[in-house]
Scaffold this active site. Structure first.
Site, PDB file in Angstrom:
ATOM      1  N   HIS A   1      -4.922  14.978   4.193  1.00 40.02           N
ATOM      2  CA  HIS A   1      -6.380  15.049   4.377  1.00 40.02           C
ATOM      3  C   HIS A   1      -6.865  13.988   5.346  1.00 40.02           C
ATOM      4  O   HIS A   1      -6.153  13.048   5.703  1.00 40.02           O
ATOM      5  CB  HIS A   1      -7.103  14.938   3.029  1.00 40.02           C
ATOM      6  CG  HIS A   1      -6.916  13.630   2.316  1.00 40.02           C
ATOM      7  ND1 HIS A   1      -7.607  12.486   2.658  1.00 40.02           N
ATOM      8  CD2 HIS A   1      -6.123  13.283   1.279  1.00 40.02           C
ATOM      9  CE1 HIS A   1      -7.254  11.498   1.846  1.00 40.02           C
ATOM     10  NE2 HIS A   1      -6.338  11.955   1.009  1.00 40.02           N
TER      11      HIS A   1
ATOM     12  N   CYS B   1      -1.469  10.759  -1.569  1.00 40.38           N
ATOM     13  CA  CYS B   1      -1.871  11.687  -0.511  1.00 40.38           C
ATOM     14  C   CYS B   1      -1.514  11.125   0.856  1.00 40.38           C
ATOM     15  O   CYS B   1      -1.319   9.929   1.027  1.00 40.38           O
ATOM     16  CB  CYS B   1      -3.367  11.961  -0.584  1.00 40.38           C
ATOM     17  SG  CYS B   1      -3.840  13.039  -1.964  1.00 40.38           S
TER      18      CYS B   1
END
Length: 194
Positions: free
Chosen positions: A154, A170
């Site tokens: 992301h 992440c």
């Protein structure tokens, strides 16, 4: 630079044009330090030029279209034909949150919302239960969801963190880079995290 070449009478109008085209949106300010609040953006986007997006030589057995995430070197490679790859600088998991494996992109979202998992609430009390998508959301401008995991590739509203090990697992990219990757990679693409 163009403003410096302009005549004195037109320098101000030229500078105004450049600010309008390339400066921060109205109401935001630039800072050389880490932003003190959500209306500041850092002028120095990445820590080192090597983390800027670029095509590089890359030998791999993976097929074109595969994403290879090299967590030790802080790079994500989109494998291209002919021994090349588009290389992006990334931020990765901090110590204790590292992981590896092979997954597929199962979904893509523009300006994704964020629902911190219960484990994150235990570690960081005070996090919101839910945050809608937008420029203040830590998920950034785009997200690529990895299989049935809690992990995503992301964007980030903290671009100075690229090249560091700072996340809870992440893979972070600058918003510009994740938008570029989002356009290039379909749902179903293979992702290898090493």
């Amino acid at each position: 630079m163009l403003a410096m070449l302009a005549t004195p009478a037109s320098a101000a109008s030229k500078r105004g044009f450049l600010d309008a085209m390339f400066g921060p949106p109205a109401g935001l300010e630039l800072t050389r330090a880490a932003p003190a609040h959500q209306l500041q953006y850092q002028t120095q986007y990445v820590r080192h030029p090597m983390f800027l997006r670029q095509v590089v030589n890359y030998q791999t057995r993976e097929t074109a279209g595969t994403l290879v995430v090299d967590t030790r070197r802080h790079f994500l490679y989109l494998v291209l034909p002919g021994g090349k790859a588009m290389r992006y600088g990334i931020g990765v998991a901090r110590t204790g949150f590292e992981w590896n494996g092979t997954h597929r992109i199962t979904a893509k979202r523009e300006w994704p919302s964020w629902t911190p998992p219960a484990e994150m609430h235990v570690r960081q009390p005070g996090l919101p239960a839910f945050m809608p998508g937008g420029p203040n959301n830590p998920m950034g401008a785009r997200a690529l969801y990895l299989g049935s995991t809690l992990y995503r590739i992301h964007g980030t509203n903290e671009p100075w963190s690229i090249g560091q090990s700072v996340s809870s697992g992440c893979i972070r990219m600058t918003n510009e880079d994740v938008i570029d990757l989002y356009r290039r990679v379909p749902v179903g693409a293979k992702v290898v995290v090493i």
